[in-house]
Design a protein around this motif. Structure first.
Motif, PDB file in Angstrom:
ATOM      1  N   ASP A  99       0.945  -1.283   0.146  1.00 14.71           N
ATOM      2  CA  ASP A  99       0.187   0.154   0.034  1.00 14.71           C
ATOM      3  C   ASP A  99       0.899   1.342   0.123  1.00 14.71           C
ATOM      4  O   ASP A  99       2.135   1.088  -0.044  1.00 14.71           O
ATOM      5  CB  ASP A  99      -1.030  -0.068   1.146  1.00 14.71           C
ATOM      6  N   TYR A 100       0.100   2.502   0.183  1.00 17.17           N
ATOM      7  CA  TYR A 100       1.018   3.703   0.145  1.00 17.17           C
ATOM      8  C   TYR A 100       1.844   3.915   1.089  1.00 17.17           C
ATOM      9  O   TYR A 100       2.773   4.616   0.989  1.00 17.17           O
ATOM     10  CB  TYR A 100      -0.151   5.095  -0.005  1.00 17.17           C
ATOM     11  N   SER A 117       3.312  -4.994   8.743  1.00 19.09           N
ATOM     12  CA  SER A 117       3.406  -3.682   8.926  1.00 19.09           C
ATOM     13  C   SER A 117       4.573  -3.326   9.904  1.00 19.09           C
ATOM     14  O   SER A 117       4.424  -3.733  11.133  1.00 19.09           O
ATOM     15  CB  SER A 117       2.310  -2.661   9.585  1.00 19.09           C
ATOM     16  N   SER A 118       5.757  -2.801   9.511  1.00 21.04           N
ATOM     17  CA  SER A 118       6.973  -2.573  10.423  1.00 21.04           C
ATOM     18  C   SER A 118       7.076  -3.931  11.128  1.00 21.04           C
ATOM     19  O   SER A 118       7.476  -3.790  12.421  1.00 21.04           O
ATOM     20  CB  SER A 118       6.815  -1.451  11.295  1.00 21.04           C
ATOM     21  N   ASP A 144      -8.106   3.331   0.705  1.00 22.80           N
ATOM     22  CA  ASP A 144      -8.632   2.406   1.440  1.00 22.80           C
ATOM     23  C   ASP A 144      -8.201   1.132   0.913  1.00 22.80           C
ATOM     24  O   ASP A 144      -8.032   1.137  -0.463  1.00 22.80           O
ATOM     25  CB  ASP A 144     -10.421   2.548   1.221  1.00 22.80           C
ATOM     26  N   CYS A 145      -8.093  -0.027   1.458  1.00 24.21           N
ATOM     27  CA  CYS A 145      -7.621  -1.183   0.806  1.00 24.21           C
ATOM     28  C   CYS A 145      -8.881  -1.822   0.469  1.00 24.21           C
ATOM     29  O   CYS A 145      -9.730  -2.000   1.190  1.00 24.21           O
ATOM     30  CB  CYS A 145      -6.944  -2.128   2.040  1.00 24.21           C
ATOM     31  N   ILE A 146      -8.724  -2.270  -0.805  1.00 23.25           N
ATOM     32  CA  ILE A 146      -9.765  -3.000  -1.500  1.00 23.25           C
ATOM     33  C   ILE A 146      -9.368  -4.287  -1.797  1.00 23.25           C
ATOM     34  O   ILE A 146      -8.442  -4.583  -2.287  1.00 23.25           O
ATOM     35  CB  ILE A 146     -10.098  -2.233  -2.827  1.00 23.25           C
ATOM     36  N   SER A 182      -8.725   5.344 -11.357  1.00 25.42           N
ATOM     37  CA  SER A 182      -8.084   6.393 -10.854  1.00 25.42           C
ATOM     38  C   SER A 182      -7.685   6.172  -9.449  1.00 25.42           C
ATOM     39  O   SER A 182      -7.875   5.002  -9.094  1.00 25.42           O
ATOM     40  CB  SER A 182      -9.031   7.723 -11.136  1.00 25.42           C
ATOM     41  N   SER A 183      -7.048   7.188  -8.878  1.00 22.61           N
ATOM     42  CA  SER A 183      -6.728   6.952  -7.497  1.00 22.61           C
ATOM     43  C   SER A 183      -7.819   6.897  -6.386  1.00 22.61           C
ATOM     44  O   SER A 183      -7.540   6.525  -5.372  1.00 22.61           O
ATOM     45  CB  SER A 183      -5.738   8.161  -6.979  1.00 22.61           C
TER      46      SER A 183
END
Length: 186
Positions: A99-100, A117-118, A144-146, A182-183
């Motif tokens: 993700d971002y 995550s980390s 948002d995670c889709i 799109s984003s």
């Protein structure tokens, strides 16, 4: 490639062509692509998906967990293998997505999603609203995670997963991919 059962392929940042297949993990080096496009099979572990993260690591979703390589085409011994023993929900992985924020979302063939995550693991399944077992694709829209799964499309709200368009006639169908428009839209 004819008997390889290719599942996914991509170009890395050095223009090497990476092949994820039932036969394993292969590469056609950029310098050989036009003159000698022979595949160098470097792993026999069935590989479903692969990606190169922003930090340059290669992540591969396999039937034996997740493999992370720093430079797999230069040094095959420089890898880690993350499995159920390390905190994954299942060893059969269909998808890995960054993700971002650099978090890795891992879609399993059953039992939902794991998130790294980390170097901390989170897991999401039925208890967190993700009623699907098989996760086929993961993407981002509006931060948002889709998730595309065997029981519809889901969105992560920061704590739980929710159905997208629950009342749509398409809501509980199998989705195998997510194409970003799109984003902010899928």
């Amino acid at each position: 490639l004819v008997d390889s059962n290719v599942r996914y392929s991509f170009f890395d940042d050095e223009n090497n062509f990476i092949i994820c297949a039932e036969k394993g993990l292969g590469i056609i080096r950029s310098e050989n692509f036009e003159t000698n496009p022979a595949v160098n099979w470097i792993s026999s572990v069935p590989t479903n998906y692969g990606m190169q993260s922003k930090s340059g690591y290669y992540w591969f979703a396999t039937e034996h967990g997740i493999y992370r390589y720093k430079n797999f085409h230069k040094n095959l011994s420089d890898y880690i293998n993350i499995t159920e023993k390390n905190g994954l929900r299942s060893n059969i992985i269909y998808r890995v997505f960054e993700d971002y924020e650099g978090n890795l979302w891992i879609g399993h063939s059953e039992k939902g999603i794991s998130k790294i995550s980390s170097l901390m693991f989170s897991t999401y399944g039925k208890e967190e609203g993700l009623i699907s077992d098989a996760i086929f694709a993961i993407s981002m829209a509006n931060d948002d995670c889709i998730v595309a799964a065997d029981k519809g499309l889901f969105k992560f709200n920061g704590q739980r997963f929710e159905f997208i368009n629950q009342n749509s006639p398409f809501s509980k169908r199998w989705y195998f991919t997510i194409l970003p428009y799109s984003s902010s839209e899928i």
